[in-house]
Scaffold this motif. Structure first.
Motif, PDB file in Angstrom:
ATOM      1  N   VAL B 125       0.818  -1.239   0.000  1.00 44.10           N
ATOM      2  CA  VAL B 125       0.000   0.000   0.000  1.00 44.10           C
ATOM      3  C   VAL B 125       0.838   1.270   0.000  1.00 44.10           C
ATOM      4  O   VAL B 125       0.382   2.324  -0.432  1.00 44.10           O
ATOM      5  CB  VAL B 125      -1.002   0.070   1.187  1.00 44.10           C
ATOM      6  CG1 VAL B 125      -2.300  -0.628   0.832  1.00 44.10           C
ATOM      7  CG2 VAL B 125      -0.413  -0.455   2.468  1.00 44.10           C
ATOM      8  N   LYS B 126       2.055   1.175   0.468  1.00 45.90           N
ATOM      9  CA  LYS B 126       2.925   2.365   0.486  1.00 45.90           C
ATOM     10  C   LYS B 126       3.518   2.656  -0.899  1.00 45.90           C
ATOM     11  O   LYS B 126       4.155   3.686  -1.109  1.00 45.90           O
ATOM     12  CB  LYS B 126       4.047   2.179   1.508  1.00 45.90           C
ATOM     13  CG  LYS B 126       3.551   2.316   2.943  1.00 45.90           C
ATOM     14  CD  LYS B 126       4.713   2.246   3.920  1.00 45.90           C
ATOM     15  CE  LYS B 126       4.204   2.327   5.355  1.00 45.90           C
ATOM     16  NZ  LYS B 126       5.251   1.978   6.320  1.00 45.90           N
ATOM     17  N   ILE B 164      -1.997  -4.020  -9.275  1.00 47.34           N
ATOM     18  CA  ILE B 164      -1.888  -2.559  -9.310  1.00 47.34           C
ATOM     19  C   ILE B 164      -3.257  -1.928  -9.076  1.00 47.34           C
ATOM     20  O   ILE B 164      -3.400  -1.005  -8.264  1.00 47.34           O
ATOM     21  CB  ILE B 164      -1.265  -2.086 -10.650  1.00 47.34           C
ATOM     22  CG1 ILE B 164       0.219  -2.457 -10.683  1.00 47.34           C
ATOM     23  CG2 ILE B 164      -1.447  -0.576 -10.832  1.00 47.34           C
ATOM     24  CD1 ILE B 164       0.949  -2.019 -11.929  1.00 47.34           C
ATOM     25  N   ALA B 165      -4.281  -2.438  -9.764  1.00 44.74           N
ATOM     26  CA  ALA B 165      -5.634  -1.885  -9.609  1.00 44.74           C
ATOM     27  C   ALA B 165      -6.084  -1.968  -8.149  1.00 44.74           C
ATOM     28  O   ALA B 165      -6.589  -0.987  -7.580  1.00 44.74           O
ATOM     29  CB  ALA B 165      -6.609  -2.630 -10.522  1.00 44.74           C
ATOM     30  N   SER B 166      -5.882  -3.126  -7.509  1.00 49.94           N
ATOM     31  CA  SER B 166      -6.295  -3.303  -6.115  1.00 49.94           C
ATOM     32  C   SER B 166      -5.551  -2.365  -5.182  1.00 49.94           C
ATOM     33  O   SER B 166      -6.155  -1.747  -4.312  1.00 49.94           O
ATOM     34  CB  SER B 166      -6.019  -4.737  -5.665  1.00 49.94           C
ATOM     35  OG  SER B 166      -6.987  -5.579  -6.214  1.00 49.94           O
ATOM     36  N   TYR B 167      -4.246  -2.262  -5.344  1.00 54.50           N
ATOM     37  CA  TYR B 167      -3.464  -1.408  -4.440  1.00 54.50           C
ATOM     38  C   TYR B 167      -3.750   0.071  -4.651  1.00 54.50           C
ATOM     39  O   TYR B 167      -3.735   0.850  -3.702  1.00 54.50           O
ATOM     40  CB  TYR B 167      -1.964  -1.730  -4.526  1.00 54.50           C
ATOM     41  CG  TYR B 167      -1.616  -2.921  -3.663  1.00 54.50           C
ATOM     42  CD1 TYR B 167      -1.432  -2.772  -2.294  1.00 54.50           C
ATOM     43  CD2 TYR B 167      -1.537  -4.198  -4.198  1.00 54.50           C
ATOM     44  CE1 TYR B 167      -1.148  -3.872  -1.478  1.00 54.50           C
ATOM     45  CE2 TYR B 167      -1.255  -5.303  -3.400  1.00 54.50           C
ATOM     46  CZ  TYR B 167      -1.061  -5.128  -2.043  1.00 54.50           C
ATOM     47  OH  TYR B 167      -0.799  -6.218  -1.239  1.00 54.50           O
ATOM     48  N   ILE B 168      -4.024   0.463  -5.885  1.00 53.56           N
ATOM     49  CA  ILE B 168      -4.407   1.867  -6.115  1.00 53.56           C
ATOM     50  C   ILE B 168      -5.733   2.132  -5.396  1.00 53.56           C
ATOM     51  O   ILE B 168      -5.876   3.138  -4.682  1.00 53.56           O
ATOM     52  CB  ILE B 168      -4.512   2.177  -7.626  1.00 53.56           C
ATOM     53  CG1 ILE B 168      -3.110   2.292  -8.233  1.00 53.56           C
ATOM     54  CG2 ILE B 168      -5.295   3.474  -7.867  1.00 53.56           C
ATOM     55  CD1 ILE B 168      -3.078   2.509  -9.723  1.00 53.56           C
ATOM     56  N   ALA B 169      -6.692   1.222  -5.557  1.00 46.42           N
ATOM     57  CA  ALA B 169      -7.999   1.393  -4.900  1.00 46.42           C
ATOM     58  C   ALA B 169      -7.847   1.418  -3.380  1.00 46.42           C
ATOM     59  O   ALA B 169      -8.408   2.295  -2.707  1.00 46.42           O
ATOM     60  CB  ALA B 169      -8.940   0.273  -5.334  1.00 46.42           C
TER      61      ALA B 169
END
Lengths: 262, 262
Positions: B125-126, B164-169
């Motif tokens: 997440v960072k 990437i999509a999940s972590y951006i969200a």
């Protein structure tokens, strides 16, 4: 605001050491700056690997659909992103753009009576989205532009990188709060009086001398459009235009370069 | 601010008509939105054309230097820039990014005891520069991210687009002023109960049912990490996660999709 517009040419990009030195020198430039890069031989290499060979009509290179795909992959993909990653590692907050990104540079398909150049985009001073470039700079982001543009109706087009550098510099110069310096970086110390002698660079060149050197074939080939772009910028409000090695051009007070004058 | 995070998968990208429909549906989403795309078979096609064949070790694909170059060219180059040019033509002010651009997503090299995956970057997440994404959105710019990241010391890395999509969200969800919805768009109406019947999509799936369907092999292969990413997002503050056809998912009040619940 004072803005440095820096173009780095193909031969600097293809050589690992020269690219490193160019980007390091670029990072040392104080204040707001924009980088524009071409692609050079990398696109030819990939093209050949894929079994495509440049199409020439009347001695001119044609950008057909396969060639367009390859230059987009090469310029906007591998070259642009590797430059951005390297600049980030040198603590320069770079962000890579092609002309479509944020509608940064909108071009129009080149139309000529006798030759169909294919997917080639020409630009004018209205093509450059100076609002976006200034907005990024004001927020401490360094734009890194490749020589791919778009026509606004969904097509990417191939545009000359020297032309892009000149028009970006000219467009920013026309903003009332901007003072722009333009640097064409390549692998020589400047415009050479004698192509055989790398030390024979001119300290200054004016338009009259350029015409003369063109006429007597001292300046030939790709150097002609490069200098035409450079003089166009100087004639249209860009404060200072110089040509030479990136390490000489971008580091302070170094006099080993060719400076253009009117 | 409410933010829609939309992932479009490889099979949608490879088909001209499906891509057009996906991007048109994306443009119809009101408010702030971010697009993330994979690459799919295009990279394999280019790779084969260039005479490189995917390297597999213990059944896993390895990203060696040649493969990295090809995915960078394909994802960050041809796919990303064509999507951006198309979105611009639909009057969506898109701007394409890889993880290096503006230090958008910083990853670390995957290190495993037994397998060297090559140039593969993992994220947490960072890793996500939410400041940059929010800054672009607030200025009416739509970020379009490809699945290439960087490690901050000059190297590009290959990262899974669903991840990437999940972590951006998730990262955006953790900002106090953001409410995030995440959409995984692919070529099916949702998670199918029966792979042979495209109409057999589940309207809802919870984590318990997912585990059960994984166990009895109804959910297999690439759908497993996709759903793991999707549940991870839901467990970490993302308001709503759904999976299905882009035209169904992104257009208002359409119920033909699978919605995830805890």
């Amino acid at each position: 605001m004072k803005i440095h517009v820096v173009k780095i040419g193909g031969n600097l990009i293809n050589d690992h050491k020269l690219l490193h030195d160019s980007l390091e020198a670029f990072c040392h430039l104080q204040g707001d700056k924009v980088l524009i890069h071409g692609g050079g031989k990398k696109a030819d290499f990939i093209s050949n690997k894929m079994g495509f060979y440049p199409k020439m009509i009347q001695g001119r290179r044609i950008t057909d659909k396969e060639t367009l795909d390859i230059v987009v992959m090469t310029y906007a993909g591998i070259i642009n992103k590797n430059i951005v990653a390297k600049l980030q590692s040198y603590h320069c907050n770079a962000l890579g753009l092609c002309g479509a990104d944020g509608n940064c540079i909108q071009s129009y398909l080149r139309k000529m009576k006798n030759i169909n150049y294919g997917y080639v985009g020409d630009i004018n001073v209205k093509s450059v989205n100076t609002h976006l470039i200034k907005f990024l700079l004001k927020n401490h982001i360094t734009p890194v532009l490749c020589s791919i543009t778009h026509n606004g109706i969904g097509n990417l087009l191939n545009t000359n990188a020297d032309t892009i550098a000149s028009y970006i510099a000219m467009s920013l110069s026309q903003e009332k709060d901007c003072e722009v310096e333009l640097y064409f970086c390549f692998e020589k110390k400047g415009i050479l009086r004698n192509m055989q002698d790398p030390e024979s660079y001119l300290k200054k060149i004016n338009f009259h001398l350029f015409q003369k050197m063109k006429k007597n074939h001292t300046i030939t080939n790709g150097m002609i459009p490069k200098l035409e772009n450079a003089f166009l910028a100087l004639q249209n409000g860009v404060c200072k235009v110089s040509i030479g090695l990136p390490t000489h051009l971008l580091l302070k007070n170094n006099l080993n370069k060719t400076r253009l004058c009117l």
